[in-house]
Each structure stands twice: as C-alpha cells, then as structure tokens.
Design a protein around this motif. Structure first.
Motif, PDB file in Angstrom:
ATOM      1  N   SER A  99      39.132  46.668  41.073  1.00 29.98           N
ATOM      2  CA  SER A  99      39.366  46.342  42.541  1.00 29.98           C
ATOM      3  C   SER A  99      38.500  45.155  43.041  1.00 29.98           C
ATOM      4  O   SER A  99      37.501  44.878  42.342  1.00 29.98           O
ATOM      5  CB  SER A  99      38.708  47.552  43.449  1.00 29.98           C
ATOM      6  OG  SER A  99      37.370  47.914  42.799  1.00 29.98           O
ATOM      7  N   CYS A 100      38.905  44.486  44.135  1.00 32.22           N
ATOM      8  CA  CYS A 100      38.032  43.259  44.567  1.00 32.22           C
ATOM      9  C   CYS A 100      36.927  43.591  45.236  1.00 32.22           C
ATOM     10  O   CYS A 100      36.837  44.537  46.062  1.00 32.22           O
ATOM     11  CB  CYS A 100      39.292  42.564  45.441  1.00 32.22           C
ATOM     12  SG  CYS A 100      38.491  41.163  46.322  1.00 32.22           S
ATOM     13  N   PRO A 101      35.912  43.178  44.933  1.00 32.65           N
ATOM     14  CA  PRO A 101      34.661  43.533  45.474  1.00 32.65           C
ATOM     15  C   PRO A 101      34.439  43.241  46.898  1.00 32.65           C
ATOM     16  O   PRO A 101      33.599  43.450  47.756  1.00 32.65           O
ATOM     17  CB  PRO A 101      33.623  42.678  44.749  1.00 32.65           C
ATOM     18  CG  PRO A 101      34.383  41.424  44.010  1.00 32.65           C
ATOM     19  CD  PRO A 101      35.652  42.020  43.837  1.00 32.65           C
ATOM     20  N   SER A 102      35.431  41.957  47.340  1.00 31.27           N
ATOM     21  CA  SER A 102      35.322  41.773  48.917  1.00 31.27           C
ATOM     22  C   SER A 102      36.110  42.454  49.697  1.00 31.27           C
ATOM     23  O   SER A 102      35.732  43.148  51.051  1.00 31.27           O
ATOM     24  CB  SER A 102      35.710  40.320  48.844  1.00 31.27           C
ATOM     25  OG  SER A 102      35.981  39.812  50.243  1.00 31.27           O
ATOM     26  N   CYS A 103      37.494  42.886  49.472  1.00 38.09           N
ATOM     27  CA  CYS A 103      38.316  43.760  50.286  1.00 38.09           C
ATOM     28  C   CYS A 103      38.585  44.996  49.575  1.00 38.09           C
ATOM     29  O   CYS A 103      39.243  45.737  50.378  1.00 38.09           O
ATOM     30  CB  CYS A 103      39.362  42.922  50.644  1.00 38.09           C
ATOM     31  SG  CYS A 103      40.784  42.574  49.143  1.00 38.09           S
ATOM     32  N   GLY A 104      38.569  45.435  48.300  1.00 36.02           N
ATOM     33  CA  GLY A 104      38.734  46.429  47.930  1.00 36.02           C
ATOM     34  C   GLY A 104      40.038  46.691  47.235  1.00 36.02           C
ATOM     35  O   GLY A 104      40.610  47.830  46.940  1.00 36.02           O
ATOM     36  N   GLY A 105      40.923  45.656  47.381  1.00 39.37           N
ATOM     37  CA  GLY A 105      42.097  45.641  46.912  1.00 39.37           C
ATOM     38  C   GLY A 105      42.340  45.917  45.354  1.00 39.37           C
ATOM     39  O   GLY A 105      41.340  45.268  44.605  1.00 39.37           O
ATOM     40  N   THR A 106      43.483  46.450  44.822  1.00 39.13           N
ATOM     41  CA  THR A 106      43.674  46.881  43.466  1.00 39.13           C
ATOM     42  C   THR A 106      44.222  45.715  42.832  1.00 39.13           C
ATOM     43  O   THR A 106      45.198  44.749  43.195  1.00 39.13           O
ATOM     44  CB  THR A 106      44.727  47.757  43.264  1.00 39.13           C
ATOM     45  OG1 THR A 106      44.126  48.946  44.058  1.00 39.13           O
ATOM     46  CG2 THR A 106      44.624  48.230  41.782  1.00 39.13           C
TER      47      THR A 106
ATOM     48  N   GLY B 114      41.851  38.321  28.716  1.00 41.44           N
ATOM     49  CA  GLY B 114      41.357  37.081  28.418  1.00 41.44           C
ATOM     50  C   GLY B 114      41.359  36.166  29.679  1.00 41.44           C
ATOM     51  O   GLY B 114      40.785  35.062  29.265  1.00 41.44           O
ATOM     52  N   LEU B 115      41.619  36.762  30.837  1.00 40.30           N
ATOM     53  CA  LEU B 115      41.541  35.716  32.076  1.00 40.30           C
ATOM     54  C   LEU B 115      40.114  35.665  32.497  1.00 40.30           C
ATOM     55  O   LEU B 115      39.568  36.785  32.588  1.00 40.30           O
ATOM     56  CB  LEU B 115      42.468  36.224  33.141  1.00 40.30           C
ATOM     57  CG  LEU B 115      42.652  35.269  34.211  1.00 40.30           C
ATOM     58  CD1 LEU B 115      43.487  34.015  33.778  1.00 40.30           C
ATOM     59  CD2 LEU B 115      43.562  36.152  35.361  1.00 40.30           C
ATOM     60  N   ARG B 116      39.507  34.662  32.682  1.00 34.84           N
ATOM     61  CA  ARG B 116      38.327  34.658  33.082  1.00 34.84           C
ATOM     62  C   ARG B 116      37.907  34.172  34.701  1.00 34.84           C
ATOM     63  O   ARG B 116      36.783  34.433  35.107  1.00 34.84           O
ATOM     64  CB  ARG B 116      37.359  33.260  32.392  1.00 34.84           C
ATOM     65  CG  ARG B 116      37.609  33.653  30.785  1.00 34.84           C
ATOM     66  CD  ARG B 116      36.766  34.664  30.548  1.00 34.84           C
ATOM     67  NE  ARG B 116      35.104  34.408  30.801  1.00 34.84           N
ATOM     68  CZ  ARG B 116      34.320  35.402  30.591  1.00 34.84           C
ATOM     69  NH1 ARG B 116      34.602  36.679  30.062  1.00 34.84           N
ATOM     70  NH2 ARG B 116      33.079  35.222  30.974  1.00 34.84           N
ATOM     71  N   ALA B 117      38.828  33.864  35.197  1.00 32.35           N
ATOM     72  CA  ALA B 117      38.676  33.321  36.612  1.00 32.35           C
ATOM     73  C   ALA B 117      40.164  33.794  37.302  1.00 32.35           C
ATOM     74  O   ALA B 117      41.227  33.532  36.827  1.00 32.35           O
ATOM     75  CB  ALA B 117      38.331  32.224  37.166  1.00 32.35           C
ATOM     76  N   MET B 118      40.044  34.319  38.730  1.00 29.76           N
ATOM     77  CA  MET B 118      41.294  34.429  39.294  1.00 29.76           C
ATOM     78  C   MET B 118      41.050  34.718  40.939  1.00 29.76           C
ATOM     79  O   MET B 118      40.120  34.479  41.244  1.00 29.76           O
ATOM     80  CB  MET B 118      42.004  35.748  39.071  1.00 29.76           C
ATOM     81  CG  MET B 118      41.066  37.143  39.235  1.00 29.76           C
ATOM     82  SD  MET B 118      41.950  38.736  38.914  1.00 29.76           S
ATOM     83  CE  MET B 118      43.552  38.432  40.120  1.00 29.76           C
ATOM     84  N   VAL B 119      42.130  34.644  41.710  1.00 28.04           N
ATOM     85  CA  VAL B 119      42.169  34.603  43.011  1.00 28.04           C
ATOM     86  C   VAL B 119      42.708  35.994  43.570  1.00 28.04           C
ATOM     87  O   VAL B 119      43.918  36.286  43.107  1.00 28.04           O
ATOM     88  CB  VAL B 119      42.899  33.534  43.743  1.00 28.04           C
ATOM     89  CG1 VAL B 119      42.681  33.792  45.169  1.00 28.04           C
ATOM     90  CG2 VAL B 119      41.997  32.221  43.390  1.00 28.04           C
ATOM     91  N   CYS B 120      42.011  36.819  44.404  1.00 25.44           N
ATOM     92  CA  CYS B 120      42.774  37.829  44.933  1.00 25.44           C
ATOM     93  C   CYS B 120      43.745  37.568  45.733  1.00 25.44           C
ATOM     94  O   CYS B 120      43.770  36.739  46.666  1.00 25.44           O
ATOM     95  CB  CYS B 120      41.478  38.485  45.722  1.00 25.44           C
ATOM     96  SG  CYS B 120      41.950  40.247  46.368  1.00 25.44           S
ATOM     97  N   SER B 121      44.728  38.441  45.380  1.00 26.47           N
ATOM     98  CA  SER B 121      46.030  38.308  46.057  1.00 26.47           C
ATOM     99  C   SER B 121      46.028  38.983  47.431  1.00 26.47           C
ATOM    100  O   SER B 121      46.995  38.590  48.234  1.00 26.47           O
ATOM    101  CB  SER B 121      47.185  38.859  45.503  1.00 26.47           C
ATOM    102  OG  SER B 121      46.923  40.282  45.084  1.00 26.47           O
ATOM    103  N   PHE B 122      45.007  39.596  47.835  1.00 25.95           N
ATOM    104  CA  PHE B 122      44.961  40.169  49.483  1.00 25.95           C
ATOM    105  C   PHE B 122      43.999  39.228  50.240  1.00 25.95           C
ATOM    106  O   PHE B 122      44.628  39.030  51.283  1.00 25.95           O
ATOM    107  CB  PHE B 122      44.310  41.674  49.215  1.00 25.95           C
ATOM    108  CG  PHE B 122      45.080  42.674  48.408  1.00 25.95           C
ATOM    109  CD1 PHE B 122      46.267  42.962  49.011  1.00 25.95           C
ATOM    110  CD2 PHE B 122      44.930  42.603  47.087  1.00 25.95           C
ATOM    111  CE1 PHE B 122      46.910  43.921  48.205  1.00 25.95           C
ATOM    112  CE2 PHE B 122      45.619  43.696  46.270  1.00 25.95           C
ATOM    113  CZ  PHE B 122      46.679  44.058  46.720  1.00 25.95           C
ATOM    114  N   CYS B 123      42.914  38.786  49.551  1.00 26.76           N
ATOM    115  CA  CYS B 123      41.775  38.213  50.747  1.00 26.76           C
ATOM    116  C   CYS B 123      41.693  36.626  50.405  1.00 26.76           C
ATOM    117  O   CYS B 123      41.034  36.003  50.760  1.00 26.76           O
ATOM    118  CB  CYS B 123      40.622  38.912  50.843  1.00 26.76           C
ATOM    119  SG  CYS B 123      39.720  39.187  49.245  1.00 26.76           S
ATOM    120  N   ASN B 124      42.507  36.211  48.950  1.00 27.03           N
ATOM    121  CA  ASN B 124      42.099  34.919  48.538  1.00 27.03           C
ATOM    122  C   ASN B 124      40.849  34.682  48.168  1.00 27.03           C
ATOM    123  O   ASN B 124      40.157  33.490  48.300  1.00 27.03           O
ATOM    124  CB  ASN B 124      42.878  33.912  49.688  1.00 27.03           C
ATOM    125  CG  ASN B 124      44.076  33.946  50.034  1.00 27.03           C
ATOM    126  OD1 ASN B 124      44.943  34.194  48.765  1.00 27.03           O
ATOM    127  ND2 ASN B 124      44.578  33.693  50.818  1.00 27.03           N
TER     128      ASN B 124
END
Length: 366
Positions: free
Chosen positions: A36-43, A49-59
């Motif tokens: 879950s995203c620590p900012s918005c809680g989205g799944t 192997g991915l080290r960085a990403m952007v949350c698809s809900f709150c960017n």
C-alpha cells in the motif's frame, strides 16, 4: 451472361498449438501485490526488482526497499531423556536455598523435547574517543587530582541470543551457542524428535534493541571526565534464528507441580524452579542485617577517629557496601520461597546490583 460465383469464406484460424522449438511463449510479468502507498493508502502492484515508482492514485514518488530473509539454523539434540531426569535430580541436592526434602519426596512425572527459537545477533563495534580522564595520585595531604588527556579505541564483537517468543512458561532467556554445531533448519526432521515452536517476536525490533544495547556497552567515552570527540559504529551486522533443543522435565513435590528445563545439547540446567528453604531464608536475612550494621558502624567509628582526608569516601563506600548486603539479604528472605536458577535465567538489575556498583566505584576512587 451469368454472374461469377461468390468466393468461399476463409477458413477459421487454427487453434493455438505448442510453441516452436527454441521459441519461448510470452510470459505475463510477475507482480508483488498486497503493498500500500504510505501517502494515500492505495493498493500497489510492484514488479520484482523495481527500486522506484510513482503511485497511480496520488502520484507520490516512492522508493522501494526490502529485506532478505534471515538464516534459520538448528542445534542437534545430544542428551537423551534419562540424562535430563538425572540433571534434575542432581539439581535438587545442590545448594542450601532449596527445600532439603526435595531429594527424598520429589518425584519426576514426565519429560518432553522441544525446539525453541532464539534470535542470534552478531556485530562488530569499532570506535574511538578523545577526552580527559580524572586520576587521583597520592594520599592524605599529598593527594592531588589530575586531568589527563586520553585516547580510547574500541574493537569488540557481539554475539548474543534473545528469545524469539514469550518464554514466561519456560523461563529460559538465553542459550549458550559456544562450540555448538549448527545445522540447516528442517522442520519435518525436528518435528519427528519433539515439539517445534515458531518465532513470534519482531525481527526488526530485536535487531534494533540489541544493537542499541551493544553500542551502549561498547561506548569508548564511558568514564571520561570530558569528551572532546566520539565515534562509534557497528559493522557486519547479522541476524539469524536458532532452534535450540531443550528437555522440559516436570516433577511433583507435596502435591504441587514444578518443572525444570535441561539443555539438550550439553546437559546443563537451563532453568529450574523449586520451593525454597525457610531456615536458609531466615538465617541469611538476619546475618546480612548483622553484617551490614557491623561494617557500617565500624567504618563510621574509624572515620570520626581518624584525621585522614579519605575518611569521607571510606564512610560512603562502607555505606554502599552495607546497603548491598541489606538488599541481598532482603531479596533472599522476601523472594526465597521459590528458587529459580539456571544458565538461561536472565539476570536482572536490582537494588543489590546498584549498591554493589556504588561500593566498587567508591573503592576504586580511593
């Protein structure tokens, strides 16, 4: 003139068959779910192997971190059941603090083998400190205090164990792994020998607490009068789970049940619980009170009679030693109704230990 006949419809495509030799079929990308995203809680669904990403809900930009699994090892049981019974009976007859009727009236009931999980924390501490140290030279009128610049270096190794579950029922707070042969953990093989318990404590919390305590013990600036510079770091930190074999022996004495825990690797008593000796409790209580009064009054008399500049510190040291004797005697009298002993019993920091450290500090200053 007749019209041309219509062309027949194209045949349906053939069903998909096996891939040609040497050509791998397309695979669906694996994903780790349940995050879950620590900012918005989205799944979130994260590719391995991915080290960085952007949350698809709150960017929100996210950094992905993870931990490798810790090693799980086991110690082989070397002691048979009859030796566990013998170790328990031998413990009944040792010391004056246990009820002397144990060796004639106590009877062993049962014994079973269990494998309890313990965290093993290993690390190296490296550090140094610059400061001044207070030193006293001479005695009497020639006594003087100096502040000497010192440099201290620390290179220590930590290797300690901590229970990975609630051991209130077992009483074993640590085990000795010195010289033990560690084998890969195989639950099925261990379950054929006895009961296997799973860890319930937090690995991260145990690591953090043990390393914090280790840094406090290895502090190079401890005892310095002034600290000008201090550096301390822990290196090569390792955490593993050790499944340790223990014999749990239950016995009865005067219609009450007690138990001992015997180390199944070397045969020593890890924990034992037995009724105390009331006569021993009374004697130690009275003797410690008498010894403390004699020590303090004697040193107090010498301090008033003598003209030495060390009299004040001598009286303080005697007072701390007398307080330690009183605390020890009170502990034996107050808590001696039930005796708990063993190599795995965690040592607490009571009043007696504090008084003993005060007495040692005063005597060292002299």
């Amino acid at each position: 003139m007749s019209e041309p006949l219509p062309l027949p419809p194209p045949p349906p495509p053939p069903p998909p068959g096996p891939a040609a030799p040497g050509v791998a079929p397309p695979l669906k990308a694996a994903q780790v779910t349940g995050l879950s995203c620590p900012s918005c809680g989205g799944t979130l669904a994260v590719e391995p192997g991915l080290r960085a990403m952007v949350c698809s809900f709150c960017n929100t930009p996210l950094l992905i971190t993870g931990e490798l699994g810790i090693r799980r090892l086991a110690v082989e049981a070397e002691i048979p059941q009859d030796r566990a019974f013998s170790a328990t009976r031998s413990w009944w007859t040792r010391g004056w603090n246990k009820d002397p009727r144990l060796k004639t009236e106590a009877t062993t009931a049962e014994a079973f083998l269990c494998f309890l999980p313990f965290f093993r924390v290993e690390a190296d501490a490296v550090g140094y400190a610059f400061g001044t140290e207070r030193r006293t030279r001479g005695s009497g009128k020639n006594r003087r205090t100096e502040y000497v610049p010192v440099e201290r270096r620390v290179e220590r190794h930590l290797d300690t164990t901590f229970p990975a579950l609630n051991v209130a029922e077992w009483g074993v707070g640590r085990v000795n792994l010195t010289g033990d042969r560690l084998l890969p953990f195989d639950r099925e093989r261990l379950e054929r020998q006895g009961m296997v318990f799973s860890p319930t404590a937090s690995e991260r919390e145990v690591r953090r607490n043990c390393l914090a305590e280790f840094e406090q013990q290895a502090d190079p600036s401890a005892g310095l009068h002034e600290v000008h510079f201090r550096y301390l770091a822990t290196l090569r930190e390792r955490l593993s789970v050790i499944y340790y074999p223990l014999w749990v022996v239950r016995y009865r004495f005067r219609e009450r049940s007690y138990q001992t825990v015997v180390d199944a690797e070397d045969g020593t008593l890890a924990y034992g619980k037995a009724p105390g000796n009331d006569l021993y409790r009374a004697v130690t209580g009275v003797a410690s009170l008498a010894a403390a009064c004699f020590l303090f009054t004697t040193v107090l008399q010498w301090g008033f009679v003598g003209n030495s500049d060390d009299s004040f510190e001598l009286v303080l040291g005697a007072g701390a030693a007398a307080l330690g004797l009183l605390a020890w005697g009170w502990r034996q009298f107050r808590h001696g109704g039930v005796v708990e002993e063993g190599t795995g019993v965690a040592r607490g920091k009571g009043t007696g230990g504090l008084a003993g450290r005060l007495a040692k500090s005063f005597m060292e200053r002299r």
